[in-house]
Each structure stands twice: as C-alpha cells, then as structure tokens.
Design a protein around this motif. Structure first.
Motif, PDB file in Angstrom:
ATOM      1  N   PRO A  30       0.808  -1.232   0.000  1.00 36.69           N
ATOM      2  CA  PRO A  30       0.000   0.000   0.000  1.00 36.69           C
ATOM      3  C   PRO A  30       0.838   1.278   0.000  1.00 36.69           C
ATOM      4  CG  PRO A  30      -0.907  -1.591   1.551  1.00 36.69           C
ATOM      5  CD  PRO A  30       0.408  -2.138   1.092  1.00 36.69           C
ATOM      6  N   LEU A  31       1.975   1.253   0.684  1.00 29.90           N
ATOM      7  CA  LEU A  31       2.854   2.426   0.673  1.00 29.90           C
ATOM      8  C   LEU A  31       3.367   2.683  -0.741  1.00 29.90           C
ATOM      9  CD1 LEU A  31       4.540   4.628   2.049  1.00 29.90           C
ATOM     10  CD2 LEU A  31       6.272   2.877   2.545  1.00 29.90           C
ATOM     11  N   CYS A  32       3.772   1.627  -1.438  1.00 27.12           N
ATOM     12  CA  CYS A  32       4.250   1.786  -2.817  1.00 27.12           C
ATOM     13  C   CYS A  32       3.130   2.267  -3.736  1.00 27.12           C
ATOM     14  CB  CYS A  32       4.830   0.467  -3.322  1.00 27.12           C
ATOM     15  SG  CYS A  32       6.316  -0.079  -2.448  1.00 27.12           S
ATOM     16  N   ARG A  71      13.204 -11.592  12.139  1.00 25.67           N
ATOM     17  CA  ARG A  71      14.631 -11.279  12.289  1.00 25.67           C
ATOM     18  C   ARG A  71      15.335 -11.273  10.944  1.00 25.67           C
ATOM     19  NH1 ARG A  71      19.241 -14.221  12.304  1.00 25.67           N
ATOM     20  NH2 ARG A  71      21.002 -13.430  13.533  1.00 25.67           N
ATOM     21  N   ASP A  72      15.144 -12.306  10.142  1.00 25.50           N
ATOM     22  CA  ASP A  72      15.862 -12.396   8.867  1.00 25.50           C
ATOM     23  C   ASP A  72      15.427 -11.297   7.902  1.00 25.50           C
ATOM     24  OD1 ASP A  72      17.302 -14.574   9.699  1.00 25.50           O
ATOM     25  OD2 ASP A  72      15.973 -16.054   8.800  1.00 25.50           O
ATOM     26  N   THR A  73      14.129 -11.018   7.870  1.00 19.13           N
ATOM     27  CA  THR A  73      13.632  -9.996   6.946  1.00 19.13           C
ATOM     28  C   THR A  73      14.161  -8.616   7.314  1.00 19.13           C
ATOM     29  OG1 THR A  73      11.603 -11.287   6.588  1.00 19.13           O
ATOM     30  CG2 THR A  73      11.565  -8.967   5.940  1.00 19.13           C
ATOM     31  N   LEU A  74      14.022  -8.252   8.587  1.00 20.29           N
ATOM     32  CA  LEU A  74      14.481  -6.924   9.011  1.00 20.29           C
ATOM     33  C   LEU A  74      16.004  -6.815   8.919  1.00 20.29           C
ATOM     34  CD1 LEU A  74      12.161  -6.130  12.053  1.00 20.29           C
ATOM     35  CD2 LEU A  74      11.974  -5.356   9.679  1.00 20.29           C
ATOM     36  N   ARG A  75      16.679  -7.914   9.155  1.00 17.31           N
ATOM     37  CA  ARG A  75      18.142  -7.877   9.051  1.00 17.31           C
ATOM     38  C   ARG A  75      18.571  -7.565   7.616  1.00 17.31           C
ATOM     39  NH1 ARG A  75      22.479 -12.835  10.055  1.00 17.31           N
ATOM     40  NH2 ARG A  75      24.292 -11.513  10.492  1.00 17.31           N
ATOM     41  N   TYR A  76      17.920  -8.218   6.654  1.00 19.71           N
ATOM     42  CA  TYR A  76      18.286  -7.932   5.259  1.00 19.71           C
ATOM     43  C   TYR A  76      17.880  -6.518   4.876  1.00 19.71           C
ATOM     44  CZ  TYR A  76      18.637  -7.796   0.284  1.00 19.71           C
ATOM     45  OH  TYR A  76      18.979  -7.402  -0.979  1.00 19.71           O
ATOM     46  N   TRP A  77      16.641  -6.129   5.177  1.00 18.62           N
ATOM     47  CA  TRP A  77      16.191  -4.783   4.819  1.00 18.62           C
ATOM     48  C   TRP A  77      17.072  -3.710   5.462  1.00 18.62           C
ATOM     49  CZ3 TRP A  77      10.086  -5.042   5.203  1.00 18.62           C
ATOM     50  CH2 TRP A  77       9.605  -5.747   4.085  1.00 18.62           C
ATOM     51  N   ALA A  78      17.478  -3.935   6.716  1.00 22.18           N
ATOM     52  CA  ALA A  78      18.357  -2.964   7.376  1.00 22.18           C
ATOM     53  C   ALA A  78      19.714  -2.903   6.686  1.00 22.18           C
ATOM     54  CB  ALA A  78      18.533  -3.329   8.849  1.00 22.18           C
ATOM     55  N   SER A  79      20.174  -4.047   6.142  1.00 21.49           N
ATOM     56  CA  SER A  79      21.488  -4.055   5.486  1.00 21.49           C
ATOM     57  C   SER A  79      21.481  -3.248   4.190  1.00 21.49           C
ATOM     58  CB  SER A  79      21.923  -5.495   5.194  1.00 21.49           C
ATOM     59  OG  SER A  79      21.256  -6.031   4.065  1.00 21.49           O
ATOM     60  N   VAL A  80      20.304  -3.027   3.616  1.00 19.71           N
ATOM     61  CA  VAL A  80      20.191  -2.176   2.419  1.00 19.71           C
ATOM     62  C   VAL A  80      19.503  -0.865   2.776  1.00 19.71           C
ATOM     63  CG1 VAL A  80      20.270  -4.099   0.794  1.00 19.71           C
ATOM     64  CG2 VAL A  80      18.057  -3.338   1.684  1.00 19.71           C
ATOM     65  N   TYR A  81      19.495  -0.559   4.076  1.00 18.70           N
ATOM     66  CA  TYR A  81      19.022   0.723   4.602  1.00 18.70           C
ATOM     67  C   TYR A  81      17.539   1.004   4.278  1.00 18.70           C
ATOM     68  CZ  TYR A  81      24.014   1.288   5.268  1.00 18.70           C
ATOM     69  OH  TYR A  81      25.317   1.091   5.641  1.00 18.70           O
ATOM     70  N   VAL A 136      12.252   3.989   2.254  1.00 13.17           N
ATOM     71  CA  VAL A 136      12.715   5.383   2.243  1.00 13.17           C
ATOM     72  C   VAL A 136      12.348   6.055   0.920  1.00 13.17           C
ATOM     73  CG1 VAL A 136      14.758   6.856   2.260  1.00 13.17           C
ATOM     74  CG2 VAL A 136      14.560   4.959   3.893  1.00 13.17           C
ATOM     75  N   LEU A 137      12.579   5.353  -0.188  1.00 14.87           N
ATOM     76  CA  LEU A 137      12.280   5.922  -1.504  1.00 14.87           C
ATOM     77  C   LEU A 137      10.778   6.157  -1.663  1.00 14.87           C
ATOM     78  CD1 LEU A 137      13.411   6.774  -4.249  1.00 14.87           C
ATOM     79  CD2 LEU A 137      13.119   4.400  -5.016  1.00 14.87           C
ATOM     80  N   ALA A 138       9.952   5.205  -1.207  1.00 16.69           N
ATOM     81  CA  ALA A 138       8.501   5.362  -1.321  1.00 16.69           C
ATOM     82  C   ALA A 138       8.016   6.541  -0.484  1.00 16.69           C
ATOM     83  CB  ALA A 138       7.799   4.071  -0.891  1.00 16.69           C
TER      84      ALA A 138
END
Length: 524
Positions: A422-424, A472-482, A487-489
C-alpha cells in the motif's frame, strides 16, 4: 502466492504451522543441548542443496503433470462421470498426500454447507468468518498438542477457503435474485453467472474435492465448475494446441530457476558472512532471489493451467470476454450443434493464473499485482477489496493486503511484505498524478522506464520478506540495504504531496503509457 513447506523428520523446526510461544531444543556440537525460550518460532522453508528441489516440490510437480493426461480422459466424459470422477481423483490425491489430516478440509466443507443452509441471505460473510477462523485454528494445532498437518494439507486448505467463500457468495446472490423476482411478480432471464439452484451437500463436496487446481490453483467459481460439467459438445473445444502454446516456455523457466537458485542460494542471506559483503552486492542479491522465485511459480502455474486446458476446463467463447477467476462478462448463447461449436473461437482466460510477460514488463506496482496469481487477485478484489471497511483506495488496499497475508500464513515476513505494497501504491499514484503530466512526450517515456525499473526493485525488495519469512531475517536484510524501498517510497509520497495534483485535463493528457494489456485491465 500460496506456498507450502515442510521440515525433515529429524529437524527441530516446526515449519507446518508455527508456534506462537514455547520452547525449542537446539543441538550444537560445541555446547551440547540447551533449551531456549522463544516468543515466536518462525517457519522456514526446507534447507536444500543449492539448485535442488525438495521432495515436497517433486510431489507437487508430479501431481501437476499427471493432471494433464487425466484431463484429456475427462474432457469428453458426461456430466456425471466428470463430477464424480474428478472428485474421486481429487479426494484420492488429498488422502494420499494429507492422510488423516484430510479431516480438516472435510470439517471446513461441512461447516460452510451448514451456514449456507441456515442463513442463505447472509452466508457470504458467515462463510468468510468461518473459513478464516478455521485457518487460525489449523495453524495453531501444535499449540494445542494436536498433530501438525502436512504441507500438502495447508495447500488444500488455502484453495478450499477461496472456493467455499466464493460458493457462499454465489448462493447469496441466487437467494437475493429469487427474493427480487418474488417481490416483482415476474420472471426475468437468468442473470449472467447466476447459479440454477443451491448445491446439495454431495455437489458441494464434488466441487470442493475436484482434482483441478486442488493444491496449486487456479481458483475457479462454482459457476465455472458447472459450466465445465454441462459443456455442450466438449469434443469441439480445442485443447491440445492451446496446451502446447501455453506450455512451451515452462521448460525454459524451469532451467532458469535451477540455474539462478544454484548460483544465488537463498540460504546465503541467512549467513553472517553475507552481511560482510559490500552494499552493492547486498542490493543486487535480491534481484536473482526474486527471479528464481518467479521462475519457480511460473512453472507451477503454467503446469496447473495446462491441466485445466487438457480437460477443457474454463474454456469459453472469446465473445464472452471471460476474465481470470470470474469467468464470462458477456452473455454468449451455447452452440446448438457440433458444427456451430467447432466454428467458435475459445480461450482459457477464466483459469489463467499468470501473465509472465506483463508481470515482468508492466510499468506500475498496481498492474504487477494484477498479472500475478490472477485468479486469486480476482477473488481478493471481489470478496475483500469491495467490502473493505474504508473508502480510500490506499486503505482498502492495505486491508486487502492484510487479509492476503493472513491467508498465506502467520509468518511475520508475509505481513512485512504485503503491508509495504500500500505504501508503494500510494507513492506511485501521488507522484505520478503530481509530476508526470508536467513532462513532455519524451520525458514521459523516460519516466515510464524509470518507473518500471523501480517497480521491479520494489518487488525484489518485498519478495525477501516473503521468502525469508521470519521477522529477524527480513528486518536484518532490509536494514542491510538501509530500508531503501521504504525510504524511496516515503520520499516519493512526500514529493507528490508537496507538488500537489495537476488539473484533470493535464492528468488525462499525461496518463501513463499503457502496457499491452492495460485496456483489458480497465475493463476489469
């Protein structure tokens, strides 16, 4: 996007339904055995050697492939043999893959049928509440100390939920039409898609256990099922040539899946060493992961469609303008002779579940959703989006995505991914209406290319939650790409709000360049 996984028998993981709380035993060579309290034990896909398919995936593939010759056998059969033969095959497959867990599907069917008989004027909402509530019970069985279902049981339960909610809606529409007819005092011709009568218990069971799409889809309405049973002159309906046209890219997609999953295994993202890689490498990795994900589902859904085509299931004259999931949108009288039936042009749009080209090359996030898992998208639009407790497009989309995530399972990754959509949608809609019309023809063309590129990167990013599953795995990956897509959306949404919307005439003149199937999307 429905998926099913299961764990090896010697594993400490419970991938079938998950645990909301409890203890998990961990075995480590250096530390021996220790117990750790967890508030949430996420479900994970089976760990496989790179490029190899799990035994469960092989079972799915075999079921899909054997449905093709079975379809040719049923195509020219009479209504009775089609109904009970297809149900027998589907029930046999369910018993073979699910064993005693088949009881879950039977309980769901009996409960829905009882609601239809008791409250036909409001059975749609009741069936939706009943089937979705049973999904919660079904996924919490391990908490209750009950046997954990097989992954195949989960697949059957997901598709059955869609079918039973749709059936209840069709019965409710019939009841409303009958009441209107009685109040007016005269009879009109049967409306398009209306059932002739309320299905009996045995008819409901035959629809529920029909082998077509029983584990992988496509979803189809009871009206579509009836049209197949009563199909006039089925020998005149083409099957072999449409099947070959549909099936030809599947081997290529299968090879691409094996190659990409071998070169870019998902398990690498769960390893600490992955996060020592440079940022560009981490950003790039989500592209081949989503590519492998798409290729895998392209193969499965094309094979499922081929099983339908072999049986002539979902075939309608082109003049009926059928849409995926919903069926015909225009009345088309049935042919009165074999010659007339043979002269008609048919399509299989009703059971079309994937548009591979437009999934990859349509411009917007919104269009991309419509071309993926198309029959389920129709179900969500018809039964969830239209009845959402909000009028705003973005809020309705958020409600639909929330229930879609719940339907898929309880993994946090589903919710993180689906609720990013929905944000996108809001960002692309706001920025496009505010800025695109200001550009000239060349600028608008460049805009569409950039929009397409960002759309694909957004889906790459969101797919990581869908495949990693755990919080944990999802947020860890997303955090690794900031959290780049979030942010862009947000930046695009803010820019669009700051610029404001253009005038109606300008917005119309600056509308996005249509993709090859955008005209059909507007009709739908």
């Amino acid at each position: 996007m429905s998926r099913a996984w299961c764990a090896p028998r010697d594993s400490g993981w419970d991938w079938g339904v998950g645990r909301l709380s409890g203890f998990r035993q961990e075995k480590e060579p250096e530390l021996g055995e220790r117990w750790r309290l967890e508030t949430w034990t996420p479900l994970r896909p089976p760990r496989r050697t790179a490029g190899n398919m799990s035994p469960e995936e092989w079972t799915y593939l075999v079921v899909l492939l054997i449905s093709i010759p079975i379809g040719f056998l049923f195509k020219k059969a009479g209504p009775g043999l089609k109904r009970w033969g297809a149900a027998a095959v589907g029930l046999g497959l369910t018993l073979f893959t699910c064993g005693p867990h088949t009881l879950h599907s039977l309980v769901t069917i009996l409960g829905t049928w009882a609601l239809i008989q008791a409250q036909p004027c409001s059975c749609h909402a009741l069936a939706l509440a009943w089937t979705f509530s049973y999904l919660l019970f079904f996924r919490a069985l391990s908490l209750l100390g009950l046997p954990t279902p097989t992954p195949f049981t989960n697949a059957v339960q997901l598709l059955l939920t869609l079918k039973l909610v749709s059936l209840a809606s069709e019965v409710q529409d019939l009841h409303v039409a009958q009441r209107k007819e009685m109040a007016s005092g005269f009879s009109k011709g049967p409306p398009l898609g209306l059932l002739p009568d309320v299905p009996s218990l045995m008819e409901t069971l035959s629809y529920s256990y029909c082998y077509v799409g029983i584990m992988t889809g496509p979803f189809f309405r009871y009206r579509t099922y009836l049209d197949w049973l009563e199909q006039p002159f089925p020998g005149a309906v083409p099957s072999l040539r449409p099947l070959l046209r549909r099936a030809w890219p599947a081997p290529l997609f299968g090879l691409l899946f094996l190659l990409s999953s071998h070169l870019f295994p998902l398990e690498a993202v769960r390893e600490d060493a992955f996060y020592a890689r440079p940022l560009p490498a981490r950003l790039f990795y989500m592209i081949p992961v989503f590519f492998a994900f798409r290729m895998r589902f392209y193969v499965a859904w094309i094979a499922a469609e081929c099983g339908c085509i072999a049986a002539g299931f979902g075939a309608y004259p082109v003049a009926a303008k059928a849409r995926a999931g919903g069926g015909p949108t225009l009345q088309c009288p049935p042919p009165s002779s074999p010659e007339m039936a043979a002269s008609l042009e048919y399509d299989y749009e009703t059971i079309r579940n994937i548009d591979c080209y437009n999934t990859d090359f349509c411009v917007t996030v919104r269009e991309g959703m419509r071309y993926w898992n198309m029959t389920v998208q129709w179900w969500l639009a018809q039964y969830i989006y239209k009845s959402a407790p909000a009028r705003s497009y973005v809020l309705r989309s958020a409600w639909t995505m929330l229930l879609s995530a719940y339907w898929h399972g309880l993994h946090p990754g589903y919710y993180l991914s689906f609720l990013t959509i929905p944000l996108c949608l809001a960002a692309e809609r706001q920025l496009e209406s505010a800025l695109r019309w200001r550009l000239g023809p060349g600028g608008q063309k460049a805009w569409d290319w950039v929009h397409w590129f960002l759309k694909m990167r957004a889906y790459d990013y969101m797919s990581m939650g869908f495949v990693l599953l755990s919080l944990r795995d999802t947020l860890r990956y997303w955090a690794s790409v900031y959290f780049c897509v979030h942010v862009l959306a947000l930046a695009a949404l803010g820019l669009g709000l700051a610029l404001g919307r253009g005038g109606p005439g300008r917005r119309k003149s600056g509308a996005p360049a249509p993709s090859p199937a955008s005209g059909k999307l507007r009709e739908e």
